[in-house]
Design an enzyme around this catalytic site. Structure first.
Site, PDB file in Angstrom:
ATOM      1  N   SER A 178       0.939  -1.045   0.161  1.00  0.00           N
ATOM      2  CA  SER A 178       0.121   0.113  -0.264  1.00  0.00           C
ATOM      3  C   SER A 178       1.139   1.247  -0.556  1.00  0.00           C
ATOM      4  O   SER A 178       2.015   1.212   0.741  1.00  0.00           O
ATOM      5  CB  SER A 178      -0.420   0.198   1.504  1.00  0.00           C
ATOM      6  N   TYR A 183      -2.135   5.941  -3.484  1.00  0.00           N
ATOM      7  CA  TYR A 183      -3.016   6.811  -3.999  1.00  0.00           C
ATOM      8  C   TYR A 183      -2.205   7.927  -4.421  1.00  0.00           C
ATOM      9  O   TYR A 183      -1.704   8.660  -3.720  1.00  0.00           O
ATOM     10  CB  TYR A 183      -3.452   7.158  -2.301  1.00  0.00           C
ATOM     11  N   THR A 218      -5.030   2.973  -7.298  1.00  0.00           N
ATOM     12  CA  THR A 218      -6.816   2.348  -7.160  1.00  0.00           C
ATOM     13  C   THR A 218      -7.305   3.520  -6.690  1.00  0.00           C
ATOM     14  O   THR A 218      -7.539   4.780  -6.627  1.00  0.00           O
ATOM     15  CB  THR A 218      -6.767   2.159  -5.295  1.00  0.00           C
ATOM     16  N   LYS A 247      -7.328  -0.323  -9.688  1.00  0.00           N
ATOM     17  CA  LYS A 247      -7.708  -1.157  -8.526  1.00  0.00           C
ATOM     18  C   LYS A 247      -9.193  -0.894  -8.266  1.00  0.00           C
ATOM     19  O   LYS A 247      -8.904   0.299  -7.540  1.00  0.00           O
ATOM     20  CB  LYS A 247      -6.621  -1.281  -7.683  1.00  0.00           C
ATOM     21  N   HIS A 293     -12.794  -3.438  -2.854  1.00  0.00           N
ATOM     22  CA  HIS A 293     -12.021  -2.560  -1.509  1.00  0.00           C
ATOM     23  C   HIS A 293     -12.750  -3.413  -0.132  1.00  0.00           C
ATOM     24  O   HIS A 293     -12.543  -2.733   0.914  1.00  0.00           O
ATOM     25  CB  HIS A 293     -12.497  -0.802  -1.213  1.00  0.00           C
TER      26      HIS A 293
HETATM   27  C1  FNR Z   1      -7.495  -1.903   2.535  1.00  0.00           C
HETATM   28  N1  FNR Z   1      -7.642  -2.113   1.031  1.00  0.00           N
HETATM   29  C2  FNR Z   1      -6.825  -1.255   0.981  1.00  0.00           C
HETATM   30  N2  FNR Z   1      -6.483  -0.881  -0.432  1.00  0.00           N
HETATM   31  C3  FNR Z   1      -5.565  -0.319  -1.471  1.00  0.00           C
HETATM   32  O1  FNR Z   1      -5.830  -0.542  -2.526  1.00  0.00           O
HETATM   33  N3  FNR Z   1      -5.041   0.578  -1.004  1.00  0.00           N
HETATM   34  C4  FNR Z   1      -5.106   0.803   0.760  1.00  0.00           C
HETATM   35  O2  FNR Z   1      -4.308   1.227   1.950  1.00  0.00           O
HETATM   36  C5  FNR Z   1      -5.654  -1.011   1.477  1.00  0.00           C
HETATM   37  N4  FNR Z   1      -5.907  -0.305   2.922  1.00  0.00           N
HETATM   38  C6  FNR Z   1      -6.616  -1.020   3.251  1.00  0.00           C
HETATM   39  C7  FNR Z   1      -6.653  -1.263   4.535  1.00  0.00           C
HETATM   40  C8  FNR Z   1      -7.892  -2.191   5.214  1.00  0.00           C
HETATM   41  C9  FNR Z   1      -7.623  -2.214   6.209  1.00  0.00           C
HETATM   42  C10 FNR Z   1      -8.344  -3.011   4.498  1.00  0.00           C
HETATM   43  C11 FNR Z   1      -8.954  -3.868   5.381  1.00  0.00           C
HETATM   44  C12 FNR Z   1      -8.862  -2.460   3.442  1.00  0.00           C
HETATM   45  C13 FNR Z   1      -8.253  -2.850   0.659  1.00  0.00           C
HETATM   46  C14 FNR Z   1      -7.976  -4.436   0.418  1.00  0.00           C
HETATM   47  O3  FNR Z   1      -6.717  -4.039  -0.554  1.00  0.00           O
HETATM   48  C15 FNR Z   1      -8.586  -5.515  -0.646  1.00  0.00           C
HETATM   49  O4  FNR Z   1      -9.176  -4.452  -1.647  1.00  0.00           O
HETATM   50  C16 FNR Z   1      -9.003  -6.185   0.463  1.00  0.00           C
HETATM   51  O5  FNR Z   1      -9.373  -5.803   1.429  1.00  0.00           O
HETATM   52  C17 FNR Z   1     -10.014  -7.097  -0.025  1.00  0.00           C
HETATM   53  O6  FNR Z   1     -10.700  -7.986   0.440  1.00  0.00           O
HETATM   54  P1  FNR Z   1     -10.537  -8.925   2.677  1.00  0.00           P
HETATM   55  O7  FNR Z   1      -9.472  -9.752   1.577  1.00  0.00           O
HETATM   56  O8  FNR Z   1     -10.285  -8.153   3.032  1.00  0.00           O
HETATM   57  O9  FNR Z   1     -11.801  -9.510   2.313  1.00  0.00           O
HETATM   58  C1  LAC Z   2      -8.851   1.987   3.863  1.00  0.00           C
HETATM   59  C2  LAC Z   2      -7.882   2.806   2.678  1.00  0.00           C
HETATM   60  C3  LAC Z   2      -6.365   3.217   3.549  1.00  0.00           C
HETATM   61  O1  LAC Z   2      -9.549   1.069   3.711  1.00  0.00           O
HETATM   62  O2  LAC Z   2      -7.268   2.264   1.616  1.00  0.00           O
HETATM   63  O3  LAC Z   2      -8.234   1.852   5.311  1.00  0.00           O
END
Ligand code: FNR
Ligand code: LAC
Length: 355
Positions: A110, A132, A158, A223, A247
């Site tokens: 990330s 981002y 993303t 994404k 997400h």
């Molecule tokens: C995320 N996700 C996410 N996606 C992204 O592109 N950048 C990020 O910084 C984050 N940060 C993030 C933090 C937390 C706490 C979560 C739970 C998710 C989304 C992540 O990449 C992904 O799409 C999802 O987590 C997929 O779902 P599952 O496997 O957690 O059910």
């Molecule tokens: C989140 C952001 C950081 O889902 O993508 O917390």
């Protein structure tokens, strides 16, 4: 983990993580948007697509090896970019990247990573950067240059966070809850709040995408695409890949799950770019359904965090290994031996005549 039986499923890792994390940190990672309708849908959608067992086939050689955008991998299961992993383990993303490599996978880091890109680069492991964009394009260009120098081999933009979804738990208020990139940008005399204002976020739009394509010198994936029209236009714009994703149910509450959204997206891109997917994958058989609907790779978010929280690099490796072993078993029981052969014939269709 010493006094417990070794984890057999990712749910065992979830229980271990719950015991290891403070309630506010756990709440941030488990958080979902609004009523959690999409998050619940992603948990339950798997049972709406029953699998089709095939018998009397020699599947003793079932293999999970695959190729994704030029990377030969032992598994199609990849750690998703999840922010601020230093909150759950002191080694944070360094442990995730190493654990992924040990499992034959490749981690997506990330842009809100706790660890700096230089530290990640020094591991010498394959990785992709999720980004981002920052308000200031020259800063974004600098970040991309540093990512390339640190060995990132793709850029994942993303696109599903033009605004943050409304989530009850919110962010963790701790000095560790600061991404390395922001920490590095603090100028003498500035507070962190000043840096947030100065750098800000910049929405990713179609014209912004063109800017990235002319600058990145890396394959670009988008994404957070669910709509087939967006997918078609992205493929026409020449992106290397898409990640079909909600997400983790943290953005638009009420949108469909990735499993439901995949078929029209795969049709719309018509092979012009790679399609990956994520959301709610807790079993190898969940990944099998996404792969069967045309995903080239499957991202795993929270389960990787559970493994990381409970046992660092070894926990991350175990989560990917467990899901991969489950995938191999599910493939074999469906009479399948190769990832590249998977298609929707593994889905059960009532009343289908023999072929
Ligand atoms: C995320 N996700 C996410 N996606 C992204 O592109 N950048 C990020 O910084 C984050 N940060 C993030 C933090 C937390 C706490 C979560 C739970 C998710 C989304 C992540 O990449 C992904 O799409 C999802 O987590 C997929 O779902 P599952 O496997 O957690 O059910
Ligand atoms: C989140 C952001 C950081 O889902 O993508 O917390």
């Amino acid at each position: 983990m010493a006094d417990r039986p070794p984890p057999f499923s990712v749910q065992d890792w979830r229980r271990a993580a719950e015991a290891a994390l403070s309630p506010d940190v756990l709440a941030y990672f488990e958080d979902v948007a609004e009523d959690g309708v999409t998050a619940l849908r992603e948990r339950n959608v798997w049972s709406s697509v029953p699998l089709r067992p095939r018998v009397l086939v020699d599947t003793s050689e079932a293999e999970t090896t695959t190729e994704i955008l030029g990377h030969s991998l032992g598994t199609p299961l990849l750690p998703a970019p999840v922010a601020l992993q230093g909150l759950v383990h002191p080694e944070g993303e360094l442990a995730t990247v190493r654990g992924a490599t040990a499992a034959g996978s490749l981690a997506i880091v990330s842009s809100a990573s706790s660890m700096s890109m230089d530290e990640i680069g020094r591991l010498g492991c394959p990785w992709w950067l999720q980004l981002y964009p920052l308000a200031d394009r020259s800063l974004t260009a600098e970040v991309i240059g540093r990512a390339r120098a640190a060995g990132a081999s793709a850029l994942v933009l993303t696109v599903d966070v033009p605004v943050l979804g409304r989530r009850a738990a919110g962010l963790v208020s701790s000095p560790q809850a600061v991404p390395a990139l922001l920490r590095e940008m603090i100028q003498p005399g500035e507070t962190l709040a000043d840096v947030y204002v100065r750098t800000g976020g910049r929405p990713v739009t179609w014209s912004e995408l063109e800017w990235f394509q002319s600058r990145a010198e890396l394959p670009i994936l988008l994404k957070g695409v669910l709509d087939p029209t967006d997918a078609r236009d992205a493929a026409a714009a020449g992106v290397a890949g898409l990640v079909v994703s909600t997400h983790g149910g943290r953005q638009l509450d009420g949108c469909p799950s990735a499993l439901e959204a995949l078929p029209p997206v795969v049709d719309a891109v018509a092979g012009r770019c790679a399609v990956l997917a994520d959301g709610g994958v807790r079993r190898g058989s969940h990944a099998l359904r996404l792969l069967a609907r045309g995903a080239a790779g499957v991202l795993v978010g929270r389960p990787v965090i559970w493994g990381l929280a409970a046992d660092g690099e070894a926990g991350v490796r175990s989560v990917i290994d467990i899901l991969t072993a489950e995938l191999r078993t599910a493939m074999a029981l469906c009479g399948q031996t190769r990832i590249s052969d998977l298609d929707r014939s593994v889905e059960w269709r009532p009343n289908e005549p023999a072929s």
